[in-house]
Scaffold this active site. Structure first.
Site, PDB file in Angstrom:
ATOM      1  N   HIS A  38       0.735  -1.164   0.053  1.00 55.50           N
ATOM      2  CA  HIS A  38      -0.014   0.229  -0.119  1.00 55.50           C
ATOM      3  C   HIS A  38       1.008   1.241  -0.163  1.00 55.50           C
ATOM      4  O   HIS A  38       2.160   1.337   0.177  1.00 55.50           O
ATOM      5  CB  HIS A  38      -0.660  -0.263   1.291  1.00 55.50           C
ATOM      6  CG  HIS A  38       0.023   0.330   2.562  1.00 55.50           C
ATOM      7  ND1 HIS A  38       0.741  -0.847   3.129  1.00 55.50           N
ATOM      8  CD2 HIS A  38       0.306   1.206   3.032  1.00 55.50           C
ATOM      9  CE1 HIS A  38       1.329  -0.241   4.079  1.00 55.50           C
ATOM     10  NE2 HIS A  38       1.349   0.918   4.233  1.00 55.50           N
ATOM     11  N   HIS A  52       5.619   6.185  -0.935  1.00 57.75           N
ATOM     12  CA  HIS A  52       6.118   4.896  -1.134  1.00 57.75           C
ATOM     13  C   HIS A  52       5.456   3.661  -0.912  1.00 57.75           C
ATOM     14  O   HIS A  52       4.666   3.710   0.156  1.00 57.75           O
ATOM     15  CB  HIS A  52       7.476   5.134  -0.175  1.00 57.75           C
ATOM     16  CG  HIS A  52       7.299   4.977   1.150  1.00 57.75           C
ATOM     17  ND1 HIS A  52       6.893   6.277   1.806  1.00 57.75           N
ATOM     18  CD2 HIS A  52       7.045   4.014   2.126  1.00 57.75           C
ATOM     19  CE1 HIS A  52       6.689   5.984   3.216  1.00 57.75           C
ATOM     20  NE2 HIS A  52       6.616   4.451   3.214  1.00 57.75           N
TER      21      HIS A  52
END
Ligand code: 3AM
Length: 175
Positions: free
Chosen positions: A43, A125
């Site tokens: 995620h 990220h």
């Protein structure tokens, strides 16, 4: 009774095609040492909330509902390593303006629920590998295109077997 606190965060959640490509990237990573993030846990965090009492969850949902966003596309084109959290991650070279606006709106709305906005600049990220060894950044020869049209509230349940993260609710980013 107060009820148990849940550890929550807001995130971008990949569809199955993007998840498969991110998982393939994990398989190609040059690092061998470390702890892999389970493919179903991959995620991009938007904002970490921490342990939340049940009484605050309505405020959190309202903060998410009040976000006025728009769909956008992420181009995951960088593989990098951060020494302090000791993670290998994949992400976009820059922050798309629509993502920056989403994160800022969410942070502002969540202040009303008593959450402090993150002071550090936002660095989107996907953590691929934890507790890993240093590695040089590389540019992906074939970027992963990630169409983003919603965001989710996720519960984190550390300990036990992965996956550790479970999306609870999602909100569309509409034009
Ligand atoms: O998105 P990643 O995997 O980099 O490290 C945690 C994870 O980050 C981070 O929130 C994400 C979902 O758990 N996290 C955990 N505790 C945190 C904290 N106290 C935190 N981020 C900020 N502050």
């Amino acid at each position: 009774m107060a009820g148990a606190r849940r550890r929550l965060f807001f995130a971008l959640w990949p569809d199955e095609a993007v998840r498969a490509r991110l998982a393939a990237l994990q398989a190609e990573l040059p690092q061998v040492a470390g702890r892999w993030v389970h493919p179903e846990d991959l995620h991009i965090t938007l904002q970490f909330l921490g342990p939340v009492e049940p009484g605050r969850q309505a405020c959190i949902a309202e903060a998410a509902r009040a976000v006025r966003g728009e769909p956008f596309e992420l181009e995951i084109d960088r593989l990098d390593f951060w020494p302090r959290p000791r993670i290998a991650w994949a992400g976009p070279e820059g922050v798309p303006p629509a993502l920056q606006r989403l994160v800022e709106q969410l942070a502002r709305n969540l202040e009303r629920c008593g959450f402090e906005p993150e002071k550090r600049p936002y660095r989107p990220h996907v953590t691929l590998l934890r507790k890993t060894t240093p590695a040089a950044a590389v540019r992906l020869p074939e970027p992963i295109r990630w169409p983003v049209d919603h965001f989710v509230l996720v519960e984190s349940r550390p300990g036990g077997d992965p996956p550790h993260y479970r999306p609870l609710e999602g909100w569309a980013l509409e034009d």
